[in-house]
Structures are given as structure tokens and as C-alpha cells.
Design an enzyme around this catalytic site. Sequence first.
Site, mmCIF file in Angstrom:
data_model
loop_
_atom_site.group_PDB
_atom_site.id
_atom_site.type_symbol
_atom_site.label_atom_id
_atom_site.label_comp_id
_atom_site.label_asym_id
_atom_site.label_seq_id
_atom_site.Cartn_x
_atom_site.Cartn_y
_atom_site.Cartn_z
ATOM 1 N N ASP A 31 0.852 -1.184 0.000
ATOM 2 C CA ASP A 31 0.000 0.000 0.000
ATOM 3 C C ASP A 31 0.894 1.241 0.000
ATOM 4 O O ASP A 31 1.878 1.318 0.725
ATOM 5 C CB ASP A 31 -0.908 -0.008 1.244
ATOM 6 C CG ASP A 31 -2.044 0.988 1.129
ATOM 7 O OD1 ASP A 31 -3.207 0.549 1.111
ATOM 8 O OD2 ASP A 31 -1.774 2.210 1.059
ATOM 9 N N ILE A 32 0.518 2.236 -0.813
ATOM 10 C CA ILE A 32 1.340 3.447 -0.954
ATOM 11 C C ILE A 32 1.284 4.306 0.306
ATOM 12 O O ILE A 32 2.167 5.150 0.519
ATOM 13 C CB ILE A 32 0.881 4.249 -2.203
ATOM 14 C CG1 ILE A 32 2.012 5.104 -2.740
ATOM 15 C CG2 ILE A 32 -0.344 5.090 -1.911
ATOM 16 C CD1 ILE A 32 1.733 5.650 -4.145
ATOM 17 N N ASN A 88 -12.953 -3.205 2.630
ATOM 18 C CA ASN A 88 -13.894 -2.104 2.794
ATOM 19 C C ASN A 88 -14.864 -2.135 1.615
ATOM 20 O O ASN A 88 -14.431 -2.247 0.466
ATOM 21 C CB ASN A 88 -13.150 -0.762 2.815
ATOM 22 C CG ASN A 88 -12.259 -0.620 4.034
ATOM 23 O OD1 ASN A 88 -12.612 -1.071 5.118
ATOM 24 N ND2 ASN A 88 -11.096 -0.006 3.855
ATOM 25 N N HIS A 101 -10.148 -5.140 -3.039
ATOM 26 C CA HIS A 101 -8.799 -5.398 -2.528
ATOM 27 C C HIS A 101 -8.911 -5.796 -1.074
ATOM 28 O O HIS A 101 -9.690 -5.233 -0.318
ATOM 29 C CB HIS A 101 -7.905 -4.167 -2.679
ATOM 30 C CG HIS A 101 -8.532 -2.881 -2.213
ATOM 31 N ND1 HIS A 101 -9.424 -2.180 -3.003
ATOM 32 C CD2 HIS A 101 -8.421 -2.197 -1.063
ATOM 33 C CE1 HIS A 101 -9.826 -1.105 -2.344
ATOM 34 N NE2 HIS A 101 -9.241 -1.085 -1.153
ATOM 35 N N HIS A 103 -7.061 -5.735 2.342
ATOM 36 C CA HIS A 103 -5.938 -5.161 3.089
ATOM 37 C C HIS A 103 -5.351 -6.246 3.989
ATOM 38 O O HIS A 103 -6.093 -6.950 4.686
ATOM 39 C CB HIS A 103 -6.420 -4.026 3.996
ATOM 40 C CG HIS A 103 -6.904 -2.807 3.289
ATOM 41 N ND1 HIS A 103 -6.105 -1.690 3.099
ATOM 42 C CD2 HIS A 103 -8.104 -2.503 2.751
ATOM 43 C CE1 HIS A 103 -6.807 -0.755 2.478
ATOM 44 N NE2 HIS A 103 -8.022 -1.221 2.246
#
Length: 115
Positions: A31-32, A88, A101, A103
Site C-alpha cells: 500500500d502506498i 472495505n 482489494h 488489506h
Amino acid sequence: MADDCLFCKIANGDVPATIVHEDDQVLAFEDISAQAPFHVLVIPRRHISTLNDLQDGDETLVGTLIATAARIAKEHGHAQDGYRTVFNCNRGAGQTVFHIHLHLLAGRNMTWPPG
Ligand code: 5GP
Ligand code: ZN
């Protein structure tokens, strides 16, 4: 491939990302904006906007996302201390990128309930 989908572009290699796992069905990358010392996103290569858009037959794919996250956590030494996995779904839950996605967060203690 959905037009203007950031994660489709990452899956295609059009947008760079730090890849931690890839195969014919799924991709995992850092993750950025990491919310934990270890924060990876596991996505299907195929575009699916939200969990609400899953179709009959997608159960195996979703299971693969979860199993992939578990394997990555183990490979990176987080299985014993623990980790969190989160999907989410839609804006009310905090979804900002509309390509599903999972997490995978690890490397610190997590609180409950989540914010
Ligand atoms: P969401 O809020 O939709 O559940 O999670 C989207 C995640 O994608 C966020 O944690 C955000 O930091 C991450 N993200 C957004 N843009 C990029 C990007 O360009 N590259 C990477 N690697 N992650 C991104
Ligand atoms: Zn997409």
C-alpha cells in the site's frame, strides 16, 4: 480491465507498485500509504468494483485472495503475532479505490473496534 481503474493499471503494469506476489489470478503489492509496518493489498486481476458486485462463481476467487494474504503473512513472519485482513465495501466503509482489494496489515498491535 476497467477504464480509469487504478488497480487494473497496477495489475497491467501501467502504474508501478512494489509487488510482493503475483500469479495468473491475483496480485499483491505494498500500500502506498501504509497504515502499519506491513501493509499489503491483495487484488484479483479481474476488475470487480465492490464486494456487492461479486457473482455466482466468484467464491473461489475471494477464497484465493484470503488464502494468498495468509500465505504472504506467514512468509513475512507475521503469522505468529497476528495480522488483520479487511475488505472495505463502499464509501461508508472507507472504500476509495473501486476494484476490490483485501488489506493485509501487520507489524503492530491492532485495536478493536476499528475506526
Ligand atoms: P480503500 O480505502 O479503498 O479500502 O483502500 C485503498 C488503498 O489503496 C488505500 O490504503 C491507499 O493508500 C491505497 N492506494 C491508493 N492509491 C495507491 C497507489 O497508487 N498505489 C498503491 N500501491 N496503493 C494505493
Ligand atoms: Zn479495476
